[in-house]
Design an enzyme around this catalytic site. Structure first.
Site, PDB file in Angstrom:
ATOM      1  N   SER A 178       0.834  -1.197   0.000  1.00  0.00           N
ATOM      2  CA  SER A 178       0.000   0.000   0.000  1.00  0.00           C
ATOM      3  C   SER A 178       0.868   1.246   0.000  1.00  0.00           C
ATOM      4  CB  SER A 178      -0.944  -0.014   1.204  1.00  0.00           C
ATOM      5  OG  SER A 178      -0.214  -0.125   2.397  1.00  0.00           O
ATOM      6  N   CYS A 179       0.219   2.365  -0.183  1.00  0.00           N
ATOM      7  CA  CYS A 179       0.881   3.664  -0.266  1.00  0.00           C
ATOM      8  C   CYS A 179       1.819   3.843   0.930  1.00  0.00           C
ATOM      9  CB  CYS A 179      -0.177   4.760  -0.300  1.00  0.00           C
ATOM     10  SG  CYS A 179       0.498   6.390  -0.594  1.00  0.00           S
ATOM     11  N   PRO A 180       3.009   4.309   0.733  1.00  0.00           N
ATOM     12  CA  PRO A 180       3.568   4.878  -0.508  1.00  0.00           C
ATOM     13  C   PRO A 180       4.408   3.905  -1.326  1.00  0.00           C
ATOM     14  CG  PRO A 180       5.046   5.418   1.275  1.00  0.00           C
ATOM     15  CD  PRO A 180       3.916   4.580   1.877  1.00  0.00           C
ATOM     16  N   ASP A 188      -3.527  -2.194  -4.730  1.00  0.00           N
ATOM     17  CA  ASP A 188      -3.988  -1.038  -3.963  1.00  0.00           C
ATOM     18  C   ASP A 188      -4.771  -0.111  -4.888  1.00  0.00           C
ATOM     19  OD1 ASP A 188      -4.370   1.106  -2.276  1.00  0.00           O
ATOM     20  OD2 ASP A 188      -2.273   1.729  -2.252  1.00  0.00           O
TER      21      ASP A 188
END
Length: 81
Positions: free
Chosen positions: A17-19, A44
């Site tokens: 997931s981010c980042p 994601d």
């Protein structure tokens, strides 16, 4: 839907997931030659807006396409400089 881009390399960031999809995309793009196309495969959903925003704000890259299919998000990013 499938893409006709001649990809140079595929980056698998599924499950991240981010980042991390952005961080790993940048690292992979930095290793490519001008004109090369990186295929990024993510799970994601936020990667759709994250990678679009990153490409729009980053010199030397062009977002060619984004494909959403089932729970996979595939991005095609070209190195332009």
């Amino acid at each position: 839907m499938s893409s006709d881009y001649q990809t140079t390399e595929t980056l698998d960031v599924k499950g991240q997931s981010c980042p991390m999809p952005i961080v790993k995309t940048k690292q992979a793009i930095d290793e490519l030659e001008d004109g090369d196309v990186l295929e990024v495969v993510a799970t994601d959903s936020g990667s759709m807006s994250d990678i679009r925003g990153w490409a729009e704000g980053t010199d030397g890259v062009e977002l060619l396409d984004q494909v959403e299919e089932d729970d996979l998000y595939t991005h095609y990013v070209k190195k332009t400089e």
